[in-house]
Design a protein around this motif. Structure first.
Motif, PDB file in Angstrom:
ATOM      1  N   ASN A  22       7.465   9.271  -9.967  1.00 37.00           N
ATOM      2  CA  ASN A  22       6.216   8.863 -10.620  1.00 37.00           C
ATOM      3  C   ASN A  22       5.117   9.802 -10.155  1.00 37.00           C
ATOM      4  O   ASN A  22       5.286  10.580  -9.210  1.00 37.00           O
ATOM      5  CB  ASN A  22       5.880   7.382 -10.402  1.00 37.00           C
ATOM      6  N   TYR A  23       3.973   9.715 -10.817  1.00 42.38           N
ATOM      7  CA  TYR A  23       2.891  10.679 -10.607  1.00 42.38           C
ATOM      8  C   TYR A  23       2.394  10.719  -9.170  1.00 42.38           C
ATOM      9  O   TYR A  23       1.970  11.758  -8.684  1.00 42.38           O
ATOM     10  CB  TYR A  23       1.739  10.352 -11.568  1.00 42.38           C
ATOM     11  N   LYS A  24       2.452   9.627  -8.455  1.00 48.25           N
ATOM     12  CA  LYS A  24       1.948   9.580  -7.091  1.00 48.25           C
ATOM     13  C   LYS A  24       3.063   9.625  -6.040  1.00 48.25           C
ATOM     14  O   LYS A  24       2.804   9.496  -4.851  1.00 48.25           O
ATOM     15  CB  LYS A  24       1.082   8.347  -6.889  1.00 48.25           C
ATOM     16  N   ALA A  25       4.288   9.837  -6.450  1.00 51.28           N
ATOM     17  CA  ALA A  25       5.420   9.830  -5.525  1.00 51.28           C
ATOM     18  C   ALA A  25       5.649  11.176  -4.846  1.00 51.28           C
ATOM     19  O   ALA A  25       6.515  11.278  -3.977  1.00 51.28           O
ATOM     20  CB  ALA A  25       6.693   9.410  -6.270  1.00 51.28           C
ATOM     21  N   TYR A  26       4.909  12.168  -5.193  1.00 51.52           N
ATOM     22  CA  TYR A  26       5.110  13.512  -4.638  1.00 51.52           C
ATOM     23  C   TYR A  26       3.767  14.146  -4.351  1.00 51.52           C
ATOM     24  O   TYR A  26       2.737  13.734  -4.882  1.00 51.52           O
ATOM     25  CB  TYR A  26       5.910  14.385  -5.607  1.00 51.52           C
ATOM     26  N   ASN A  27       3.774  15.158  -3.468  1.00 49.36           N
ATOM     27  CA  ASN A  27       2.524  15.898  -3.310  1.00 49.36           C
ATOM     28  C   ASN A  27       2.659  17.250  -3.987  1.00 49.36           C
ATOM     29  O   ASN A  27       3.733  17.640  -4.431  1.00 49.36           O
ATOM     30  CB  ASN A  27       2.037  15.961  -1.855  1.00 49.36           C
ATOM     31  N   ARG A  28       1.558  17.916  -4.085  1.00 46.70           N
ATOM     32  CA  ARG A  28       1.480  19.138  -4.885  1.00 46.70           C
ATOM     33  C   ARG A  28       1.632  20.396  -4.040  1.00 46.70           C
ATOM     34  O   ARG A  28       1.409  21.503  -4.508  1.00 46.70           O
ATOM     35  CB  ARG A  28       0.142  19.165  -5.627  1.00 46.70           C
ATOM     36  N   ASN A  29       2.031  20.263  -2.810  1.00 45.03           N
ATOM     37  CA  ASN A  29       2.118  21.400  -1.895  1.00 45.03           C
ATOM     38  C   ASN A  29       3.214  22.374  -2.296  1.00 45.03           C
ATOM     39  O   ASN A  29       4.288  21.984  -2.754  1.00 45.03           O
ATOM     40  CB  ASN A  29       2.361  20.920  -0.472  1.00 45.03           C
ATOM     41  N   HIS A  30       2.905  23.659  -2.112  1.00 45.91           N
ATOM     42  CA  HIS A  30       3.872  24.713  -2.367  1.00 45.91           C
ATOM     43  C   HIS A  30       3.459  25.961  -1.598  1.00 45.91           C
ATOM     44  O   HIS A  30       2.369  26.027  -1.053  1.00 45.91           O
ATOM     45  CB  HIS A  30       4.002  25.004  -3.872  1.00 45.91           C
ATOM     46  N   THR A  31       4.367  26.898  -1.519  1.00 47.78           N
ATOM     47  CA  THR A  31       4.061  28.176  -0.883  1.00 47.78           C
ATOM     48  C   THR A  31       4.135  29.274  -1.935  1.00 47.78           C
ATOM     49  O   THR A  31       4.867  29.170  -2.923  1.00 47.78           O
ATOM     50  CB  THR A  31       5.032  28.520   0.269  1.00 47.78           C
ATOM     51  N   ILE A  32       3.356  30.312  -1.699  1.00 40.95           N
ATOM     52  CA  ILE A  32       3.368  31.495  -2.553  1.00 40.95           C
ATOM     53  C   ILE A  32       3.761  32.664  -1.666  1.00 40.95           C
ATOM     54  O   ILE A  32       3.129  32.909  -0.639  1.00 40.95           O
ATOM     55  CB  ILE A  32       1.987  31.738  -3.182  1.00 40.95           C
ATOM     56  N   THR A  33       4.823  33.349  -2.043  1.00 44.06           N
ATOM     57  CA  THR A  33       5.255  34.518  -1.290  1.00 44.06           C
ATOM     58  C   THR A  33       5.506  35.666  -2.253  1.00 44.06           C
ATOM     59  O   THR A  33       5.663  35.474  -3.454  1.00 44.06           O
ATOM     60  CB  THR A  33       6.555  34.241  -0.492  1.00 44.06           C
ATOM     61  N   ALA A  34       5.541  36.851  -1.687  1.00 37.25           N
ATOM     62  CA  ALA A  34       5.871  38.046  -2.459  1.00 37.25           C
ATOM     63  C   ALA A  34       6.761  38.917  -1.586  1.00 37.25           C
ATOM     64  O   ALA A  34       6.686  38.860  -0.353  1.00 37.25           O
ATOM     65  CB  ALA A  34       4.605  38.794  -2.861  1.00 37.25           C
ATOM     66  N   ASN A  35       7.603  39.682  -2.220  1.00 35.73           N
ATOM     67  CA  ASN A  35       8.519  40.560  -1.486  1.00 35.73           C
ATOM     68  C   ASN A  35       7.766  41.412  -0.488  1.00 35.73           C
ATOM     69  O   ASN A  35       6.696  41.949  -0.787  1.00 35.73           O
ATOM     70  CB  ASN A  35       9.281  41.464  -2.455  1.00 35.73           C
ATOM     71  N   HIS A  36       8.325  41.526   0.695  1.00 38.35           N
ATOM     72  CA  HIS A  36       7.816  42.404   1.755  1.00 38.35           C
ATOM     73  C   HIS A  36       6.466  41.965   2.312  1.00 38.35           C
ATOM     74  O   HIS A  36       5.787  42.756   2.943  1.00 38.35           O
ATOM     75  CB  HIS A  36       7.755  43.860   1.288  1.00 38.35           C
ATOM     76  N   LYS A  37       6.081  40.715   2.077  1.00 35.83           N
ATOM     77  CA  LYS A  37       4.841  40.195   2.647  1.00 35.83           C
ATOM     78  C   LYS A  37       5.203  39.338   3.862  1.00 35.83           C
ATOM     79  O   LYS A  37       6.162  38.585   3.836  1.00 35.83           O
ATOM     80  CB  LYS A  37       4.063  39.345   1.642  1.00 35.83           C
ATOM     81  N   LEU A  50      -4.828  15.221  -7.029  1.00 36.85           N
ATOM     82  CA  LEU A  50      -3.979  14.729  -5.944  1.00 36.85           C
ATOM     83  C   LEU A  50      -3.438  15.832  -5.040  1.00 36.85           C
ATOM     84  O   LEU A  50      -2.384  15.686  -4.434  1.00 36.85           O
ATOM     85  CB  LEU A  50      -2.820  13.872  -6.485  1.00 36.85           C
ATOM     86  N   GLY A  51      -4.139  16.926  -4.942  1.00 37.97           N
ATOM     87  CA  GLY A  51      -3.716  18.029  -4.089  1.00 37.97           C
ATOM     88  C   GLY A  51      -4.247  17.919  -2.674  1.00 37.97           C
ATOM     89  O   GLY A  51      -5.097  17.087  -2.357  1.00 37.97           O
ATOM     90  N   ASP A  52      -3.738  18.774  -1.821  1.00 38.61           N
ATOM     91  CA  ASP A  52      -4.115  18.844  -0.419  1.00 38.61           C
ATOM     92  C   ASP A  52      -5.329  19.765  -0.290  1.00 38.61           C
ATOM     93  O   ASP A  52      -5.238  20.964  -0.550  1.00 38.61           O
ATOM     94  CB  ASP A  52      -2.926  19.392   0.386  1.00 38.61           C
ATOM     95  N   LYS A  53      -6.465  19.227   0.144  1.00 39.37           N
ATOM     96  CA  LYS A  53      -7.700  20.006   0.207  1.00 39.37           C
ATOM     97  C   LYS A  53      -7.660  21.099   1.257  1.00 39.37           C
ATOM     98  O   LYS A  53      -8.499  21.990   1.260  1.00 39.37           O
ATOM     99  CB  LYS A  53      -8.904  19.096   0.446  1.00 39.37           C
TER     100      LYS A  53
END
Length: 160
Positions: A22-37, A50-53
């Motif tokens: 459901n809409y509130k059962a998960y958080n919106r967190n994620h990571t962004i990566t790029a090759n060789h970073k 509903l994101g993490d400030k």
């Protein structure tokens, strides 16, 4: 014509054990990566959605991409016009309009570059180069909303 290709990886880290049941059962967190970073960018949605400030959201990343691209072109143009930049700071602002159906779009971005240059005689030209930087910026050229500039150049007090 030369083409450049970029790749990033987005990894959702917000499964709290029930996925998107459901809409509130998960958080919106994620990571962004790029090759060789070395580091990842910790990201989420805007807190209004509903994101993490404490994490970057896509809107902030778009805004920082515009600001960063502009700065890089501006520094290049200053170098080719013999303007010595000693410091550059931009407090960019953007406005996104949310529609009734939940969709949205940016309606404007304003960059506020504050630039310190070596020679006072170059201030007028330094301010003018922001317009050329905007015309050259890959990101700005890809946007369908106005990108405005409230630029200010000065010399360092020790340079006067």
């Amino acid at each position: 014509m030369k083409s450049h290709h970029y790749q990033t990886t987005i990894q959702w880290t917000g499964n709290l054990g029930k996925g998107t049941s459901n809409y509130k059962a998960y958080n919106r967190n994620h990571t962004i990566t790029a090759n060789h970073k070395i580091d990842s960018i910790l990201a989420s949605s805007d807190p209004s959605f509903l994101g993490d400030k404490t994490r970057y959201n896509p809107e902030e990343l778009l805004l920082s991409s515009i600001s960063s691209c502009h700065m890089l072109w501006y520094l290049h143009l200053c170098a080719t016009h013999n303007i010595t930049v000693l410091n550059y700071t931009d407090q960019a602002e953007g406005t996104m309009q949310e529609n009734k159906d939940g969709s949205g779009q940016f309606t404007s971005v304003t960059l506020h570059p504050k630039v310190v240059i070596k020679e006072a005689s170059m201030i007028a030209q330094a301010n003018t180069l922001h317009h050329q930087a905007n015309k050259m910026c890959f990101i700005a050229r890809s946007c369908n909303f106005p990108i405005l500039h409230d630029a200010f150049a000065e010399t360092s007090p020790s340079q006067d």
